[in-house]
Motif scaffolding. Structure first.
Motif, PDB file in Angstrom:
ATOM      1  N   GLU A  55       0.852  -1.186   0.000  1.00 45.43           N
ATOM      2  CA  GLU A  55       0.000   0.000   0.000  1.00 45.43           C
ATOM      3  C   GLU A  55       0.891   1.241   0.000  1.00 45.43           C
ATOM      4  OE1 GLU A  55      -3.395  -0.262   2.622  1.00 45.43           O
ATOM      5  OE2 GLU A  55      -3.207   1.855   3.136  1.00 45.43           O
ATOM      6  N   VAL A  63      -2.948   3.740  -3.162  1.00 49.29           N
ATOM      7  CA  VAL A  63      -2.755   2.630  -4.089  1.00 49.29           C
ATOM      8  C   VAL A  63      -2.467   1.364  -3.291  1.00 49.29           C
ATOM      9  CG1 VAL A  63      -1.196   1.663  -5.827  1.00 49.29           C
ATOM     10  CG2 VAL A  63      -1.949   4.029  -6.019  1.00 49.29           C
ATOM     11  N   THR A  64      -3.087   0.275  -3.707  1.00 50.09           N
ATOM     12  CA  THR A  64      -2.775  -1.027  -3.138  1.00 50.09           C
ATOM     13  C   THR A  64      -2.276  -1.943  -4.244  1.00 50.09           C
ATOM     14  OG1 THR A  64      -5.017  -1.879  -3.457  1.00 50.09           O
ATOM     15  CG2 THR A  64      -4.549  -0.760  -1.363  1.00 50.09           C
ATOM     16  N   LEU A  65      -1.503  -2.916  -3.847  1.00 52.76           N
ATOM     17  CA  LEU A  65      -0.962  -3.898  -4.780  1.00 52.76           C
ATOM     18  C   LEU A  65      -1.054  -5.277  -4.156  1.00 52.76           C
ATOM     19  CD1 LEU A  65       0.535  -4.505  -7.462  1.00 52.76           C
ATOM     20  CD2 LEU A  65       2.681  -4.191  -6.205  1.00 52.76           C
ATOM     21  N   SER A  72      -4.118  -4.300  -8.730  1.00 53.25           N
ATOM     22  CA  SER A  72      -3.855  -3.071  -8.004  1.00 53.25           C
ATOM     23  C   SER A  72      -5.120  -2.229  -8.011  1.00 53.25           C
ATOM     24  CB  SER A  72      -2.712  -2.285  -8.664  1.00 53.25           C
ATOM     25  OG  SER A  72      -2.528  -1.015  -8.071  1.00 53.25           O
ATOM     26  N   CYS A  89      -3.042   2.432 -15.431  1.00 53.09           N
ATOM     27  CA  CYS A  89      -1.990   1.738 -14.709  1.00 53.09           C
ATOM     28  C   CYS A  89      -0.944   1.282 -15.731  1.00 53.09           C
ATOM     29  CB  CYS A  89      -2.526   0.551 -13.911  1.00 53.09           C
ATOM     30  SG  CYS A  89      -3.128  -0.839 -14.881  1.00 53.09           S
ATOM     31  N   THR A  91       2.711  -1.216 -15.902  1.00 53.42           N
ATOM     32  CA  THR A  91       3.594  -2.129 -15.193  1.00 53.42           C
ATOM     33  C   THR A  91       4.967  -2.124 -15.835  1.00 53.42           C
ATOM     34  OG1 THR A  91       2.787  -3.961 -16.555  1.00 53.42           O
ATOM     35  CG2 THR A  91       1.748  -3.650 -14.408  1.00 53.42           C
TER      36      THR A  91
END
Lengths: 110, 112
Positions: A55, A63-65, A72, A89, A91
């Motif tokens: 987080e 944002v969380t992952l 996310s 988003c 990556t």
């Protein structure tokens, strides 16, 4: 091909409400980043979360992952009309390129 | 504003023509990445240049080519334009290859 998929594709909320959007991806990553784009212009970097983080906060952004689910989420709290934009988003896996999702279009109504 | 500039802002070409897009990187940055963004979609990576050498390429045909100059500015060249090349072309600069990328405002290319 796009690595990430954002959900929902579009979101309409009232000013002051929270906006949540999700991103799913397919391969292992080094980090995940969120960007904002206004009216088809350049991208503005919002926040980066590394694969070993769960987080992260920046102002009104959270944002969380979850690497086990390869997903996310981006939460914008107390939204403003100026938050109206598309959110992407992106990556970064091994290597140098960013792989973007298709984006979530957010409309914040005054 | 990021300090990354792109020119021109808009461009209209016809099918079969060639186009050159330009990008000036932010001061202190030695890496430029190019992306194509079709309407309603996310950006797609074209290629990256690091210290004047191509350093990674996406799934784009050879008619997409690029250059990076000693001052780290960059050009994207597209030959034999096709209708599907109509898109917003974004460049991003960074300090070294894997660092945060700062995007320019883009060049909108329309191919008729």
């Amino acid at each position: 091909s796009q690595q990430g998929e954002e959900d929902p594709q579009a979101l309409s909320i009232q000013e002051g409400e929270n906006a949540t959007m999700n991103c799913s991806y397919k391969t292992s990553i080094n980090n995940l980043q969120w960007y904002r784009q206004n009216s088809g212009r350049g991208l503005v970097h919002l926040i980066l979360i590394r694969s070993n983080e769960r987080e992260k906060h920046s102002g009104r952004l959270r944002v969380t992952l979850d690497t086990s689910k390869k997903s996310s989420s981006l939460l914008i709290t107390a939204s403003r009309a100026a938050d109206t934009a598309s959110y992407f988003c992106a990556t970064r896996a091994a290597g140098n390129k960013l792989t973007f999702g298709g984006g979530t279009r957010v409309l914040v109504k005054p | 504003e990021t300090g990354v500039t792109q020119s021109p802002t808009h461009l209209i070409k016809t099918r079969g023509q060639q186009v050159t897009l330009r990008c000036s990187s932010q001061s202190g940055h030695n890496t430029v990445s190019w992306y194509q963004q079709a309407l309603g979609q996310g950006p797609q990576f074209i290629f990256q240049y690091y210290r004047e050498e191509e350093n990674g390429r996406g799934n784009f045909p050879p008619r997409f080519s690029g250059l990076q100059f000693p001052n780290y500015s960059s050009e994207l060249n597209v030959n034999a334009l096709e209708l599907d090349d109509s898109a917003l072309y974004l460049c991003a600069s960074s300090q070294d290859r894997a660092n945060e990328q700062f995007f320019g405002p883009g060049t909108r290319l329309t191919v008729l």
